[in-house]
Design an enzyme around this catalytic site. Structure first.
Site, PDB file in Angstrom:
ATOM      1  N   ASP A 130      41.114 -77.966 -20.472  1.00  0.00           N
ATOM      2  CA  ASP A 130      41.876 -79.203 -20.329  1.00  0.00           C
ATOM      3  C   ASP A 130      42.081 -79.559 -18.856  1.00  0.00           C
ATOM      4  O   ASP A 130      42.661 -78.794 -18.091  1.00  0.00           O
ATOM      5  CB  ASP A 130      43.241 -79.042 -21.014  1.00  0.00           C
ATOM      6  CG  ASP A 130      43.950 -80.366 -21.244  1.00  0.00           C
ATOM      7  OD1 ASP A 130      43.694 -81.322 -20.496  1.00  0.00           O
ATOM      8  OD2 ASP A 130      44.768 -80.439 -22.176  1.00  0.00           O
ATOM      9  N   SER A 198      45.032 -86.519 -23.384  1.00  0.00           N
ATOM     10  CA  SER A 198      44.534 -85.362 -24.123  1.00  0.00           C
ATOM     11  C   SER A 198      44.541 -85.584 -25.629  1.00  0.00           C
ATOM     12  O   SER A 198      43.720 -85.010 -26.344  1.00  0.00           O
ATOM     13  CB  SER A 198      45.365 -84.121 -23.784  1.00  0.00           C
ATOM     14  OG  SER A 198      45.125 -83.705 -22.463  1.00  0.00           O
ATOM     15  N   ASP A 443      38.472 -82.278 -21.967  1.00  0.00           N
ATOM     16  CA  ASP A 443      38.803 -83.554 -22.586  1.00  0.00           C
ATOM     17  C   ASP A 443      38.845 -84.674 -21.553  1.00  0.00           C
ATOM     18  O   ASP A 443      38.637 -85.840 -21.868  1.00  0.00           O
ATOM     19  CB  ASP A 443      40.134 -83.464 -23.334  1.00  0.00           C
ATOM     20  CG  ASP A 443      41.232 -82.794 -22.513  1.00  0.00           C
ATOM     21  OD1 ASP A 443      40.962 -82.343 -21.381  1.00  0.00           O
ATOM     22  OD2 ASP A 443      42.373 -82.703 -23.012  1.00  0.00           O
ATOM     23  N   HIS A 558      45.348 -88.514 -14.983  1.00  0.00           N
ATOM     24  CA  HIS A 558      43.957 -88.223 -15.318  1.00  0.00           C
ATOM     25  C   HIS A 558      43.040 -89.188 -14.573  1.00  0.00           C
ATOM     26  O   HIS A 558      43.481 -90.202 -14.038  1.00  0.00           O
ATOM     27  CB  HIS A 558      43.723 -88.376 -16.821  1.00  0.00           C
ATOM     28  CG  HIS A 558      44.579 -87.483 -17.657  1.00  0.00           C
ATOM     29  ND1 HIS A 558      44.692 -87.620 -19.026  1.00  0.00           N
ATOM     30  CD2 HIS A 558      45.370 -86.434 -17.331  1.00  0.00           C
ATOM     31  CE1 HIS A 558      45.511 -86.698 -19.501  1.00  0.00           C
ATOM     32  NE2 HIS A 558      45.940 -85.972 -18.489  1.00  0.00           N
TER      33      HIS A 558
END
Length: 637
Positions: A130, A198, A443, A558
């Site tokens: 992750d 996620s 992810d 992200h």
């Protein structure tokens, strides 16, 4: 003369005076007819197949060539502050906690190709790193090599040595376990954004379908449940397991085992995971990670439930689950006799919230990601060998992401190195169990990590210092908590607080060249409320490490970049080539889920129909669990 487009040299035609006609002539000297469209399609398909085969062969050759460097064991380094290890220590890749059996495939069984001419049972290990992007792997590789060289006495570690360290040229044969499995990349967008979270990212794997950010295994428009590969595997009679270093109710493990419209509904997720709150009425055979707070009654300190349900007790009563809370308890579940099978299901909840970062784990009684992965593979492997029962196992290195959200480079890299040790264990299992496939993918990428972050005036030095990260002993989260605790317990003067900052960071980060401005700023943050200044403290502590390592970050959230895709089909070259060819190239994240569905011959449509037949759209969750805000807050990723 006016040139026609066909003969215009600027357009790419034959040009004036070119004796070669655009169309071939037949023997009678007349221009030939254009080839039918299907000829070009056929030629294209043949060329594509040849290219794919060449790529697969090259990747397989890479996976099987060279020698893989051993990963440094963090336990070999000198201890940081407050070191104690009440839990069991890390086993080396390939060993089993609680038993001396280090060769899961030593006894032939239904899954052993040597014992039968029939195809072996098919199993899948899906590992999710992750928040780890391509730059994260580059940084981790150099840090691992630096740690190896430091252990051999060839180079110093720490910020003090950063300016004088020799240039470390990575040998061509030095690789991390993941490096020899690289087959392509995965695109990461969700249905609602070019930058996924996620929940949507994991749903792309679990349901083989896109959904919106914040969704846990539900469709994007009507928010109805979509069947997951873990659920379909259970319906098909396979064993199933979830391993994570986050809360097991967090986005990634939840997306394989629950269905809610908002990832914030973790109490509901827990009920669906272990208390039969879905029409399928089942529990995964293994659920290992953190998050006790969503399983404990409201009256128990630390609980986040709004009722008095004890889901751990319900799992015991409804499914006969064995519940464990420490690394030693988990290791004790595995019978010492390698022929004996452990009892399923197992619910291991080793913390009220997320598990500790690998750097901080020695101060806890929690198992490492390697230990949980090893327990899962040894448990599932025993049944696979003895009864031929295959499995689907999802393993997530969850805290890689959370460290990047906090821009903590030390915790980020050291969790990646532990993840690689778990990958190494899984690779060994695949070699010993034909028919088992290992896939690793992220992810999304988190933090926008940069190796070589130079800003300001020229000239640029074009460097970064892996030794700074190699020397880090504790996470910024651990250090921040320690500083806040010291201030609250001692009410120190400014001078005493600054002295404590210098001593603590010297031990935890091996940084002894703090500037007066850094010391003053961190000390002053420690005097403020922990609840309102944690983020500022984490940023200040992270900057101490990042600036000395000359690495940078672009975001606390992200990014939308593609992530690395890894796959391994075992020591058999033919089997591995087939797996590699199926996943090679640039893929949508949903392709990973589709591959698992096809490889295990699962029926997602049937599971989806069963789930949707039981009711309408899922609710967002109870009032005490707010809907996913669509932005990062601490603990989300």
């Amino acid at each position: 003369m006016e040139l026609s487009p066909r003969n215009d040299p600027e357009i790419g035609g034959a040009g004036v005076g070119d004796p070669s006609p655009i169309l071939p002539e037949d023997p009678a000297g007349k221009p030939g007819r254009p080839r039918p469209w299907w000829v070009f399609v056929l030629v294209g398909l043949l060329l594509g197949a040849l290219v794919a085969g060449a790529v697969a062969a090259a990747v397989v050759a890479t996976q099987r060539s060279g020698s893989e460097a051993p990963l440094p064991d963090p336990s070999d380094s000198s201890p940081g502050p407050s070191d104690s290890s009440p839990g069991s220590g890390d086993s080396s890749p390939g060993s089993s906690p609680g038993s001396g059996d280090s060769s899961p495939g030593s006894s032939p069984g239904p899954g052993d190709a040597s014992s039968s001419s029939t195809p072996p049972p098919r199993s899948v290990i899906l590992m999710v790193s992750d928040g780890s992007g391509p730059a994260s792997m580059t940084v981790a590789r150099y840090v691992a090599y630096h740690m190896q060289q430091a252990a051999a006495g060839n180079v110093a570690m720490g910020a003090d040595a950063a300016g004088a360290e020799p240039l470390l040229v990575l040998p061509e044969d030095f690789t991390l376990p993941l490096d020899r499995m690289l087959v392509g990349t995965a695109r990461t967008r969700s249905s609602s954004s070019l930058v996924t979270d996620s929940a949507a990212g994991a749903t792309a794997f679990s349901c083989a379908a896109k959904t919106y950010n914040g969704a846990i295994a539900v469709t994007p428009d009507d928010r109805l449940p979509c069947g997951t590969i873990l659920e379909a595997a259970a319906v098909a009679g396979l064993r199933t397991g979830l391993v994570a270093t986050s809360r097991v109710t967090h986005a990634t493990p939840a997306a394989f085992s629950a269905h809610v419209a908002s990832r914030s509904s973790e109490n509901q997720i827990a009920e669906q995971q272990v208390a039969g709150a879905t029409p399928l009425d089942f529990m995964p055979d293994l659920v290992l990670g953190g998050g006790r707070r969503h399983f404990m009654p409201k009256s128990v300190r630390g609980s986040r439930r709004s009722d008095e349900r004890d889901l751990m007790a319900e799992a015991e009563q409804r499914f006969g689950a064995t519940v464990v809370r420490t690394a030693n308890q988990l290791a004790a579940l595995l019978p010492s006799d390698p022929a004996a099978q452990p009892a399923f299901p197992v619910l291991g909840l080793f913390s009220d919230t997320h598990l500790a970062y690998e750097l901080d784990r020695p101060t806890t009684d929690q198992p490492s990601l390697l230990e949980m992965t090893d327990f899962a593979l040894e448990s599932l492997g025993r049944e696979l060998r003895q009864t031929g029962t295959p499995f689907f196992l999802m393993v997530e290195g969850s805290k890689i992401d959370l460290a990047a959200h906090d821009q903590d480079p030390g915790a980020h890299v050291h969790d990646i190195l532990m993840y690689n040790r778990a990958v190494d264990r899984a690779r060994a299992f695949v070699d010993e169990h034909p028919g088992t496939v290992l896939i690793s993918v992220s992810d999304h990428e988190t933090g926008g990590l940069t190796a070589g972050a130079e800003v300001g005036a020229s000239p640029k030095s074009y460097l970064w210092h892996p030794g700074v990260l190699a020397a880090v002993q504790r996470s910024t989260d651990f250090v921040a908590a320690e500083l806040f605790t010291f201030e609250r317990a001692n009410s120190p003067t400014q001078e005493a607080m600054e002295a404590h900052v210098v001593a603590t960071l010297g031990q935890a980060f091996r940084v002894t060249d703090l500037t007066p401005a850094e010391v003053t700023a961190i000390a002053e943050l420690a005097f403020f409320s922990r609840t309102t200044h944690t983020d500022a403290m984490l940023q200040a502590l992270g900057n101490v490490i990042s600036h000395r390592a000359v690495i940078g970050w672009t975001t606390h959230g992200h990014t939308g970049v593609d992530v690395n895709l890894y796959a391994y089909g075992g020591a058999d070259a033919g089997a591995n080539a087939a797996i590699v060819a199926s996943l090679a190239g640039s893929r949508e994240n949903t392709d990973i889920g589709r591959f698992v569905v096809n490889y295990l011959d699962l029926d997602l449509a049937q599971v989806t129909a069963t789930l949707q037949a039981a009711g309408g759209a899922l609710m967002l969750g109870p009032a005490d669990e707010p809907a996913w805000p669509g932005a990062y807050t601490r603990g989300h990723g």
